[in-house]
Design an enzyme around this catalytic site. Structure first.
Site, PDB file in Angstrom:
ATOM      1  N   ASP A  26       0.818  -1.224   0.000  1.00 48.62           N
ATOM      2  CA  ASP A  26       0.000   0.000   0.000  1.00 48.62           C
ATOM      3  C   ASP A  26       0.848   1.269   0.000  1.00 48.62           C
ATOM      4  O   ASP A  26       0.499   2.270   0.640  1.00 48.62           O
ATOM      5  CB  ASP A  26      -0.931   0.026   1.221  1.00 48.62           C
ATOM      6  CG  ASP A  26      -2.092  -0.925   1.089  1.00 48.62           C
ATOM      7  OD1 ASP A  26      -2.098  -1.735   0.151  1.00 48.62           O
ATOM      8  OD2 ASP A  26      -3.004  -0.872   1.948  1.00 48.62           O
ATOM      9  N   CYS A  63      -4.073  -6.195  -3.166  1.00 49.09           N
ATOM     10  CA  CYS A  63      -2.971  -7.031  -2.701  1.00 49.09           C
ATOM     11  C   CYS A  63      -2.844  -8.390  -3.377  1.00 49.09           C
ATOM     12  O   CYS A  63      -1.841  -8.692  -4.015  1.00 49.09           O
ATOM     13  CB  CYS A  63      -3.135  -7.202  -1.192  1.00 49.09           C
ATOM     14  SG  CYS A  63      -1.960  -8.316  -0.467  1.00 49.09           S
ATOM     15  N   LYS A 112       4.763 -10.892   4.396  1.00 50.57           N
ATOM     16  CA  LYS A 112       3.346 -11.153   4.105  1.00 50.57           C
ATOM     17  C   LYS A 112       3.173 -12.147   2.957  1.00 50.57           C
ATOM     18  O   LYS A 112       3.722 -11.962   1.877  1.00 50.57           O
ATOM     19  CB  LYS A 112       2.661  -9.819   3.758  1.00 50.57           C
ATOM     20  CG  LYS A 112       1.197  -9.941   3.379  1.00 50.57           C
ATOM     21  CD  LYS A 112       0.608  -8.556   3.171  1.00 50.57           C
ATOM     22  CE  LYS A 112      -0.813  -8.610   2.668  1.00 50.57           C
ATOM     23  NZ  LYS A 112      -1.421  -7.265   2.551  1.00 50.57           N
ATOM     24  N   HIS A 114      -0.372 -14.051   2.082  1.00 50.22           N
ATOM     25  CA  HIS A 114      -1.696 -13.664   1.578  1.00 50.22           C
ATOM     26  C   HIS A 114      -2.064 -14.350   0.274  1.00 50.22           C
ATOM     27  O   HIS A 114      -2.769 -13.781  -0.562  1.00 50.22           O
ATOM     28  CB  HIS A 114      -1.795 -12.144   1.423  1.00 50.22           C
ATOM     29  CG  HIS A 114      -3.200 -11.644   1.561  1.00 50.22           C
ATOM     30  ND1 HIS A 114      -3.592 -10.377   1.147  1.00 50.22           N
ATOM     31  CD2 HIS A 114      -4.325 -12.218   2.056  1.00 50.22           C
ATOM     32  CE1 HIS A 114      -4.875 -10.207   1.392  1.00 50.22           C
ATOM     33  NE2 HIS A 114      -5.351 -11.311   1.942  1.00 50.22           N
ATOM     34  N   HIS A 207       0.963  -0.760   5.084  1.00 50.71           N
ATOM     35  CA  HIS A 207      -0.464  -1.068   5.178  1.00 50.71           C
ATOM     36  C   HIS A 207      -0.998  -0.633   6.546  1.00 50.71           C
ATOM     37  O   HIS A 207      -0.266  -0.606   7.536  1.00 50.71           O
ATOM     38  CB  HIS A 207      -0.650  -2.577   4.994  1.00 50.71           C
ATOM     39  CG  HIS A 207      -2.037  -3.027   4.702  1.00 50.71           C
ATOM     40  ND1 HIS A 207      -3.054  -2.987   5.625  1.00 50.71           N
ATOM     41  CD2 HIS A 207      -2.584  -3.577   3.581  1.00 50.71           C
ATOM     42  CE1 HIS A 207      -4.161  -3.472   5.103  1.00 50.71           C
ATOM     43  NE2 HIS A 207      -3.903  -3.839   3.848  1.00 50.71           N
ATOM     44  N   ASP A 265       2.971  -3.046  -4.096  1.00 54.66           N
ATOM     45  CA  ASP A 265       1.963  -4.032  -4.505  1.00 54.66           C
ATOM     46  C   ASP A 265       0.713  -3.394  -5.102  1.00 54.66           C
ATOM     47  O   ASP A 265      -0.021  -4.039  -5.841  1.00 54.66           O
ATOM     48  CB  ASP A 265       1.584  -4.962  -3.349  1.00 54.66           C
ATOM     49  CG  ASP A 265       0.757  -4.285  -2.266  1.00 54.66           C
ATOM     50  OD1 ASP A 265       0.834  -3.045  -2.126  1.00 54.66           O
ATOM     51  OD2 ASP A 265       0.049  -5.003  -1.529  1.00 54.66           O
ATOM     52  N   ASN A 266       0.443  -2.140  -4.781  1.00 56.09           N
ATOM     53  CA  ASN A 266      -0.673  -1.405  -5.377  1.00 56.09           C
ATOM     54  C   ASN A 266      -0.548   0.051  -4.949  1.00 56.09           C
ATOM     55  O   ASN A 266       0.378   0.421  -4.208  1.00 56.09           O
ATOM     56  CB  ASN A 266      -2.033  -1.979  -4.961  1.00 56.09           C
ATOM     57  CG  ASN A 266      -2.181  -2.252  -3.476  1.00 56.09           C
ATOM     58  OD1 ASN A 266      -2.293  -3.410  -3.062  1.00 56.09           O
ATOM     59  ND2 ASN A 266      -2.189  -1.214  -2.655  1.00 56.09           N
ATOM     60  N   LYS A 284      -5.947   3.195  -4.083  1.00 56.06           N
ATOM     61  CA  LYS A 284      -5.904   1.740  -3.963  1.00 56.06           C
ATOM     62  C   LYS A 284      -7.289   1.163  -4.250  1.00 56.06           C
ATOM     63  O   LYS A 284      -8.304   1.676  -3.800  1.00 56.06           O
ATOM     64  CB  LYS A 284      -5.483   1.356  -2.543  1.00 56.06           C
ATOM     65  CG  LYS A 284      -5.610  -0.122  -2.230  1.00 56.06           C
ATOM     66  CD  LYS A 284      -5.327  -0.413  -0.780  1.00 56.06           C
ATOM     67  CE  LYS A 284      -5.556  -1.890  -0.483  1.00 56.06           C
ATOM     68  NZ  LYS A 284      -5.279  -2.238   0.939  1.00 56.06           N
TER      69      LYS A 284
END
Length: 523
Positions: A26, A63, A112, A114, A207, A265-266, A284
């Protein structure tokens, strides 16, 4: 900008490089030093300036889609992960770690994950990584490494390949993951000095929740917004961690034989997340540039070019074949949507990529009616890039230009409880020439455009991203033939899509049933 060619050390033990991939979570486009001035990132800036900065580089809006495409090299329509944040990469899909491990590398995952943990086979240590020190779900607390289960708990979410990792409470995650990665590097050098290494370090930072030790915020007392100030401190901790990691690589005599990649990641979470994607449009989770255009660079002793800005089109799915190629691995007929970009990055050749499918989500609520017969249904949420042009269809997500932090708004307008400013409305041909104090457009066109969307259920937008990176000039009415061509592209892609995976809450996953620890719950 001057081009410097680096000559790598001849005294390398293996012709294949170590590969270190660092992923931030993020992280806003504006919040790295070379894009913005408010938050300082000296270590990231120095690393970027010693390698190749990627300025036409894309990830996904949220994500799981980014992580799945990095790990699988496949578009999310081909893995079933095209709807929402569904954390379950199918077990029949080989991972980049599988292929690099097959090539003889030592492989390690920190941070992470996920991408699923219903069964133990879904976890990193069963998906190609020799070791893991990871949390499995999408977010947790930074000091306790815990998250709730439907309001109950909190429960620990931290594991190694051997089981739950206790006794880390109170250690800030950015520091914890950096220390773990450095210790792993030391163990590798002492136990496997002649074996190349692949490290995937996926930081929790930055994040939500916004949590950081106070001393990281000392340089940001001037930031009045509490969320932004905490976020700036979190970025400082991330930057320090990356600096300490690269310092360790150099002290262990690994840097000269390393390819080091940094990526987000974004896009950042503007609202309540403290981030900024200025001057890009959107947030996002949206299909606008602010949701997907990423901070990224590649450096290290095995990268020949230094001080270079690349505007070649690159997508997160391209890392799979690029990294497996560096490892001299065998793709063995693996179905990929990514392209090997090593020559593009290292030699400056043209990108082999002309098209990026940003996504097609058939389960997302539809908007309006199809604008054309015989082609892709424009009421479906989707986006595609073809050359310089980008088409968005359906419900596009948050479409705001949020003012850059610290820039006073000269004119503002309140609509739907969102503050708009003259500072939002810019247009420029080059991202590198951006001056946040130069406001080149008034608010009128923005208001008109957004009102049109709201009243007419407009569901098609077309932009020339090279000339209009901030997505102010919708060309869909002016270029109907190009719209149809790009809808045809989406139609072809949609015919190759697999059904979206839909997960339902399983009460057997309750950590209270598994020693108060998040983890696999199916045999």
């Amino acid at each position: 900008m001057l081009l410097h060619v680096r000559v790598s050390s001849a005294a390398v033990r293996d012709p294949r490089p170590n590969i270190v991939f660092v992923l931030a979570d993020d992280y806003g486009y504006y919040d790295i030093g070379y894009h913005g001035k408010q938050i300082k990132t000296p270590h990231l800036d120095d690393l970027c300036s010693s390698g190749v900065r990627l300025e036409n580089y894309y990830v996904q809006p949220i994500c799981v889609p980014t992580r799945s495409q990095l790990i699988s090299g496949m578009y999310q329509i081909h893995t079933g992960l095209q709807h929402g944040n569904t954390p379950l990469l199918p077990l029949n899909i080989p991972t980049v770690a599988d292929k690099i491990k097959e090539a003889g590398y030592s492989t390690h995952m920190v941070g992470k994950w996920h991408l699923g943990f219903r069964r133990k086979e879904n976890m990193p240590s069963y998906r190609g990584f020799d070791t893991m020190f990871s949390y499995l779900d999408g977010y947790e607390t930074y000091f306790g490494h815990e998250r709730d289960y439907h309001g109950k708990g909190p429960y620990l979410d931290l594991r190694t390949e051997k089981g739950p990792a206790f006794n880390y409470s109170g250690i800030y995650s950015a520091n914890m993951f950096t220390e773990r990665a450095i210790n792993m590097l030391k163990n590798h050098v002492s136990s496997q000095p002649d074996t190349p290494l692949f490290l995937y370090l996926a930081y929790q930072s930055v994040h939500t929740p916004l949590q950081v030790p106070d001393h990281y915020m000392k340089n940001y007392k001037n930031i009045k917004n509490n969320e932004r100030r905490k976020y700036a401190g979190m970025v400082a901790a991330l930057d320090e961690g990356v600096g300490n990691l690269t310092k360790a690589l150099k002290s262990l005599d690994m840097w000269d034989n390393t390819v080091f990649i940094f990526s987000t990641d974004n896009g950042g979470q503007n609202f309540h997340g403290g981030a900024s994607n200025w001057p890009l449009r959107g947030n996002k989770g949206s299909l606008w540039e602010g949701g997907m255009r990423a901070n990224g660079f590649i450096t290290g002793g095995r990268v020949e070019r230094s001080g270079v800005i690349s505007n070649e089109l690159i997508h997160v799915s391209d890392w799979f074949p690029t990294l497996v190629g560096l490892a001299k691995g065998n793709l063995n007929g693996t179905k990929l949507d990514g392209y090997d970009q090593w020559n593009t990055i290292n030699k400056g050749t043209a990108s082999p990529r002309e098209v990026i499918l940003h996504n097609i989500d058939i389960l997302y609520p539809r908007l309006g009616k199809p604008i054309l017969n015989g082609t892709f249904d424009s009421s479906i949420r989707a986006a595609i890039r073809v050359g310089d042009y980008k088409l968005i269809t359906g419900a596009c997500g948050d479409d705001h230009w949020v003012p850059p932090p610290g820039v006073p708004a000269q004119i503002f307008h309140r609509e739907n409880n969102i503050l708009f400013s003259e500072a939002n409305n810019i247009h420029r041909a080059s991202m590198d020439e951006f001056n946040p104090q130069s406001f080149a457009r008034d608010l009128t066109d923005t208001e008109k455009s957004r009102r049109q969307i709201r009243e007419s259920k407009k569901n098609v937008w077309l932009f020339n991203i090279r000339e209009d990176p901030t997505e102010h000039y919708d060309l869909s009415d002016a270029e109907p033939e190009r719209v149809r061509q790009m809808l045809d592209h989406l139609l072809v892609f949609n015919k190759t899509a697999v059904p979206p995976i839909v997960l339902h809450d399983d009460p057997r996953s309750n950590p209270a049933l598994h020693g108060n620890v998040w983890g696999p719950w199916l045999d």
